[in-house]
Motif scaffolding. Structure first.
Motif, PDB file in Angstrom:
ATOM      1  N   ALA A  29      28.489 -23.119   7.232  1.00 52.30           N
ATOM      2  CA  ALA A  29      27.374 -24.055   7.069  1.00 52.30           C
ATOM      3  C   ALA A  29      26.562 -24.040   8.354  1.00 52.30           C
ATOM      4  CB  ALA A  29      27.887 -25.459   6.774  1.00 52.30           C
ATOM      5  N   TRP A  30      25.234 -23.950   8.222  1.00 50.44           N
ATOM      6  CA  TRP A  30      24.345 -23.838   9.375  1.00 50.44           C
ATOM      7  C   TRP A  30      23.454 -25.073   9.430  1.00 50.44           C
ATOM      8  CZ3 TRP A  30      19.602 -20.059   9.602  1.00 50.44           C
ATOM      9  CH2 TRP A  30      19.041 -20.093  10.884  1.00 50.44           C
ATOM     10  N   THR A  31      23.573 -25.868  10.493  1.00 45.71           N
ATOM     11  CA  THR A  31      22.710 -27.032  10.688  1.00 45.71           C
ATOM     12  C   THR A  31      21.400 -26.558  11.292  1.00 45.71           C
ATOM     13  OG1 THR A  31      24.641 -28.441  11.062  1.00 45.71           O
ATOM     14  CG2 THR A  31      22.504 -29.306  11.744  1.00 45.71           C
ATOM     15  N   LEU A  32      20.335 -26.674  10.545  1.00 49.41           N
ATOM     16  CA  LEU A  32      19.061 -26.075  10.937  1.00 49.41           C
ATOM     17  C   LEU A  32      18.500 -26.685  12.210  1.00 49.41           C
ATOM     18  CD1 LEU A  32      17.427 -25.951   7.381  1.00 49.41           C
ATOM     19  CD2 LEU A  32      18.730 -24.166   8.533  1.00 49.41           C
ATOM     20  N   GLU A  33      18.672 -28.005  12.379  1.00 47.77           N
ATOM     21  CA  GLU A  33      18.056 -28.681  13.515  1.00 47.77           C
ATOM     22  C   GLU A  33      18.756 -28.358  14.828  1.00 47.77           C
ATOM     23  OE1 GLU A  33      16.965 -33.208  14.265  1.00 47.77           O
ATOM     24  OE2 GLU A  33      16.506 -32.547  12.215  1.00 47.77           O
ATOM     25  N   THR A  34      20.074 -28.270  14.812  1.00 46.84           N
ATOM     26  CA  THR A  34      20.840 -28.067  16.053  1.00 46.84           C
ATOM     27  C   THR A  34      21.290 -26.621  16.252  1.00 46.84           C
ATOM     28  OG1 THR A  34      22.963 -28.567  14.991  1.00 46.84           O
ATOM     29  CG2 THR A  34      21.688 -30.418  15.902  1.00 46.84           C
ATOM     30  N   ASP A  35      21.104 -25.783  15.228  1.00 47.49           N
ATOM     31  CA  ASP A  35      21.510 -24.371  15.288  1.00 47.49           C
ATOM     32  C   ASP A  35      23.036 -24.221  15.325  1.00 47.49           C
ATOM     33  OD1 ASP A  35      20.624 -21.738  15.166  1.00 47.49           O
ATOM     34  OD2 ASP A  35      20.866 -21.428  17.311  1.00 47.49           O
ATOM     35  N   ALA A  36      23.764 -25.288  14.974  1.00 51.31           N
ATOM     36  CA  ALA A  36      25.227 -25.241  15.022  1.00 51.31           C
ATOM     37  C   ALA A  36      25.779 -24.674  13.724  1.00 51.31           C
ATOM     38  CB  ALA A  36      25.783 -26.641  15.256  1.00 51.31           C
ATOM     39  N   PHE A  37      26.865 -23.929  13.865  1.00 49.27           N
ATOM     40  CA  PHE A  37      27.568 -23.363  12.720  1.00 49.27           C
ATOM     41  C   PHE A  37      28.898 -24.085  12.534  1.00 49.27           C
ATOM     42  CE2 PHE A  37      26.500 -19.512  10.303  1.00 49.27           C
ATOM     43  CZ  PHE A  37      25.207 -19.290  10.765  1.00 49.27           C
ATOM     44  N   ALA A  38      29.250 -24.309  11.284  1.00 48.22           N
ATOM     45  CA  ALA A  38      30.593 -24.775  10.939  1.00 48.22           C
ATOM     46  C   ALA A  38      31.213 -23.713  10.048  1.00 48.22           C
ATOM     47  CB  ALA A  38      30.534 -26.119  10.215  1.00 48.22           C
ATOM     48  N   PRO A  50      38.382 -17.707  18.210  1.00 49.29           N
ATOM     49  CA  PRO A  50      39.376 -18.788  18.099  1.00 49.29           C
ATOM     50  C   PRO A  50      38.744 -19.986  17.398  1.00 49.29           C
ATOM     51  CG  PRO A  50      38.500 -18.678  20.327  1.00 49.29           C
ATOM     52  CD  PRO A  50      37.930 -17.497  19.602  1.00 49.29           C
ATOM     53  N   PRO A  51      39.481 -20.697  16.561  1.00 50.29           N
ATOM     54  CA  PRO A  51      38.933 -21.873  15.863  1.00 50.29           C
ATOM     55  C   PRO A  51      38.424 -22.916  16.861  1.00 50.29           C
ATOM     56  CG  PRO A  51      41.035 -21.228  14.924  1.00 50.29           C
ATOM     57  CD  PRO A  51      40.875 -20.424  16.173  1.00 50.29           C
ATOM     58  N   THR A  52      37.254 -23.464  16.591  1.00 47.93           N
ATOM     59  CA  THR A  52      36.647 -24.476  17.448  1.00 47.93           C
ATOM     60  C   THR A  52      35.705 -25.332  16.611  1.00 47.93           C
ATOM     61  OG1 THR A  52      35.248 -24.847  19.391  1.00 47.93           O
ATOM     62  CG2 THR A  52      34.808 -22.878  18.103  1.00 47.93           C
ATOM     63  N   ASP A  53      35.433 -26.544  17.110  1.00 45.99           N
ATOM     64  CA  ASP A  53      34.542 -27.451  16.383  1.00 45.99           C
ATOM     65  C   ASP A  53      33.078 -27.148  16.655  1.00 45.99           C
ATOM     66  OD1 ASP A  53      36.708 -28.785  15.322  1.00 45.99           O
ATOM     67  OD2 ASP A  53      36.793 -30.239  16.966  1.00 45.99           O
ATOM     68  N   LYS A  54      32.808 -26.343  17.671  1.00 41.84           N
ATOM     69  CA  LYS A  54      31.422 -26.103  18.056  1.00 41.84           C
ATOM     70  C   LYS A  54      31.144 -24.600  18.156  1.00 41.84           C
ATOM     71  CE  LYS A  54      27.943 -27.348  21.522  1.00 41.84           C
ATOM     72  NZ  LYS A  54      27.685 -28.041  22.802  1.00 41.84           N
ATOM     73  N   VAL A  55      30.370 -24.106  17.213  1.00 41.72           N
ATOM     74  CA  VAL A  55      29.947 -22.695  17.219  1.00 41.72           C
ATOM     75  C   VAL A  55      28.455 -22.668  16.965  1.00 41.72           C
ATOM     76  CG1 VAL A  55      30.192 -20.435  16.160  1.00 41.72           C
ATOM     77  CG2 VAL A  55      32.157 -21.945  16.301  1.00 41.72           C
ATOM     78  N   THR A  56      27.708 -21.947  17.780  1.00 44.97           N
ATOM     79  CA  THR A  56      26.264 -21.819  17.574  1.00 44.97           C
ATOM     80  C   THR A  56      25.936 -20.435  17.042  1.00 44.97           C
ATOM     81  OG1 THR A  56      25.809 -20.951  19.800  1.00 44.97           O
ATOM     82  CG2 THR A  56      25.872 -23.364  19.528  1.00 44.97           C
ATOM     83  N   PHE A  57      24.723 -20.298  16.579  1.00 42.09           N
ATOM     84  CA  PHE A  57      24.274 -18.991  16.105  1.00 42.09           C
ATOM     85  C   PHE A  57      24.351 -17.961  17.228  1.00 42.09           C
ATOM     86  CE2 PHE A  57      21.523 -15.639  14.693  1.00 42.09           C
ATOM     87  CZ  PHE A  57      21.626 -15.641  13.308  1.00 42.09           C
ATOM     88  N   GLU A  58      24.078 -18.395  18.458  1.00 50.87           N
ATOM     89  CA  GLU A  58      24.121 -17.469  19.587  1.00 50.87           C
ATOM     90  C   GLU A  58      25.537 -16.984  19.856  1.00 50.87           C
ATOM     91  OE1 GLU A  58      21.498 -16.124  20.779  1.00 50.87           O
ATOM     92  OE2 GLU A  58      20.327 -17.403  19.442  1.00 50.87           O
ATOM     93  N   ASP A  59      26.533 -17.845  19.620  1.00 52.62           N
ATOM     94  CA  ASP A  59      27.924 -17.417  19.783  1.00 52.62           C
ATOM     95  C   ASP A  59      28.231 -16.264  18.832  1.00 52.62           C
ATOM     96  OD1 ASP A  59      28.468 -19.356  21.690  1.00 52.62           O
ATOM     97  OD2 ASP A  59      29.016 -20.845  20.172  1.00 52.62           O
ATOM     98  N   LEU A  60      27.754 -16.389  17.605  1.00 54.95           N
ATOM     99  CA  LEU A  60      27.971 -15.320  16.632  1.00 54.95           C
ATOM    100  C   LEU A  60      27.112 -14.098  16.968  1.00 54.95           C
ATOM    101  CD1 LEU A  60      28.066 -17.331  13.267  1.00 54.95           C
ATOM    102  CD2 LEU A  60      29.952 -16.707  14.775  1.00 54.95           C
ATOM    103  N   SER A  61      25.887 -14.348  17.437  1.00 54.29           N
ATOM    104  CA  SER A  61      24.979 -13.234  17.756  1.00 54.29           C
ATOM    105  C   SER A  61      25.560 -12.313  18.814  1.00 54.29           C
ATOM    106  CB  SER A  61      23.623 -13.779  18.237  1.00 54.29           C
ATOM    107  OG  SER A  61      22.949 -14.427  17.194  1.00 54.29           O
ATOM    108  N   SER A  62      26.348 -12.882  19.734  1.00 53.14           N
ATOM    109  CA  SER A  62      26.917 -12.063  20.806  1.00 53.14           C
ATOM    110  C   SER A  62      27.872 -11.005  20.257  1.00 53.14           C
ATOM    111  CB  SER A  62      27.648 -12.953  21.821  1.00 53.14           C
ATOM    112  OG  SER A  62      28.794 -13.562  21.221  1.00 53.14           O
ATOM    113  N   ARG A  63      28.372 -11.213  19.032  1.00 54.14           N
ATOM    114  CA  ARG A  63      29.289 -10.252  18.427  1.00 54.14           C
ATOM    115  C   ARG A  63      28.598  -9.340  17.420  1.00 54.14           C
ATOM    116  NH1 ARG A  63      35.071 -11.360  18.929  1.00 54.14           N
ATOM    117  NH2 ARG A  63      35.262 -12.923  20.555  1.00 54.14           N
ATOM    118  N   ILE A  64      27.342  -9.619  17.123  1.00 50.44           N
ATOM    119  CA  ILE A  64      26.599  -8.756  16.203  1.00 50.44           C
ATOM    120  C   ILE A  64      26.198  -7.479  16.937  1.00 50.44           C
ATOM    121  CG2 ILE A  64      24.503  -8.546  14.805  1.00 50.44           C
ATOM    122  CD1 ILE A  64      24.600 -11.542  14.343  1.00 50.44           C
ATOM    123  N   HIS A  65      26.254  -6.371  16.239  1.00 51.35           N
ATOM    124  CA  HIS A  65      25.869  -5.081  16.833  1.00 51.35           C
ATOM    125  C   HIS A  65      24.442  -5.186  17.384  1.00 51.35           C
ATOM    126  CE1 HIS A  65      24.959  -0.823  17.202  1.00 51.35           C
ATOM    127  NE2 HIS A  65      26.215  -0.532  16.960  1.00 51.35           N
TER     128      HIS A  65
END
Length: 332
Positions: A29-38, A50-65
């Motif tokens: 789930a992506w919160t549009l206003e805060t850019d946070a991912f669940a 690792p499981p965490t309560d706070k993940v942002t799109f940028e955290d995921l982007s760092s692993r995208i090719h």
């Protein structure tokens, strides 16, 4: 009502989660206003986080090719303008491993609930690898068919130079094409207990026999390599490499003219087998520019299956190709 009752809502949720996990479906789930991912547990496993309560799109982007990163960001931003379901395939990097992920959801604000967009991640690495394999196979098949046509045309031209009648030309051409068929059969094991497909010199001689004139210029193909057995898998790879070199020579090199000579020599140690392909007496050669599909395929085969390398010397007298192969790989 006991929790084990199949009609209990919590039991249905548990069953749904097990079904999603079994299918490899990860929820996000992506919160549009805060850019946070669940994300659920399966998603964290998929992304190697690792499981965490706070993940942002940028955290995921760092692993995208890196090659996909901007495209994925733009695609996610544009999903709200899309009508209906969307699907985005992209690569992520986990250490040295490349994994393909498919992100799916609903666009046009259909999937937005309380400021969140929801969807699923799927690991589609197997499908993408299969697609790449099919594309490679299709490319190889297309290239091989073109090579066969070039070989047939070259052998026809070669035979016409020495034949004195249509009947003689037809007979010699059939003999040469039959020799190519024998070379194809030669890559199959002769003795299953030995695990060897053929002797190195025999394989090369049979593969090149169709290109050796039976008329005035007979004997222009000479083979002198170490006497050693080669395995079925390496024999197939080496046969493709020899075919590629012979086809190029028939198109542009020494085998394209009656006066051309081809010499294949070799040496070996416990660890390495070296084979030198030398052309003389052919048309003037020019250093190559852009590599064709056949050349790239040849290099990949020699480096991959044979554990070696290939070097080309565009000398004024004629091309010299040096193939170095791992002795162990050649025997398997």
């Amino acid at each position: 009502m006991p929790f084990s009752d199949e009609n209990h809502p919590l039991w249905e949720v548990k069953s749904l989660k097990r079904a999603l996990h079994a299918a490899g479906v990860a929820l996000w789930a992506w919160t549009l206003e805060t850019d946070a991912f669940a994300m659920d547990e399966q998603a964290f496993i998929l992304w190697g986080l690792p499981p965490t309560d706070k993940v942002t799109f940028e955290d995921l982007s760092s692993r995208i090719h890196p090659a996909d990163r901007d495209r994925v960001r733009a695609a996610f931003t544009a999903t709200r303008a899309l009508v209906g379901a969307y699907e985005i395939d992209f690569r992520i990097l986990l250490d040295q491993e490349i994994r393909w992920i498919s992100a799916r959801g609903l666009g046009n604000d259909e999937g937005v609930h309380r400021g969140q967009m929801s969807g699923v991640f799927l690991d589609v690495t197997g499908r993408k690898q299969a697609e790449e394999g099919h594309e490679l196979l299709a490319g190889e098949m297309s290239h091989r068919v073109k090579n066969l046509l070039a070989i047939a045309a070259g052998l026809t031209s070669l035979t016409s130079r020495s034949a004195t009648s249509v009947e003689e030309m037809a007979r010699e051409l059939i003999q040469r094409l039959t020799a190519l068929g024998r070379a194809h059969d030669l890559v199959r094991p002769l003795d299953a207990s030995q695990g060897k497909a053929a002797l190195l010199g025999d394989l090369i001689a049979v593969l090149l026999a169709p290109y050796d004139d039976s008329g005035a210029f007979s004997g222009r193909v000479r083979v002198a390599v170490p006497r050693m057995g080669i395995g079925e898998q390496s024999a197939t790879t080496l046969a493709l490499a020899i075919h590629e070199l012979a086809t190029n020579s028939l198109k542009y090199g020494a085998l394209s003219v009656a006066s051309g000579m081809l010499d294949i020599s070799g040496s070996s140690t416990d660890d390495e087998v070296c084979m030198v392909w030398t052309e003389r007496g052919g048309p003037a050669v020019e250093s190559k520019g852009r590599e064709g599909y056949g050349t790239r395929l040849l290099k990949r085969s020699v480096a991959g299956q044979l554990g070696g390398s290939i070097e080309t010397d565009w000398s004024d007298d004629g091309i010299i190709v040096t193939l170095k192969m791992n002795a162990h790989n050649l025997a398997t």
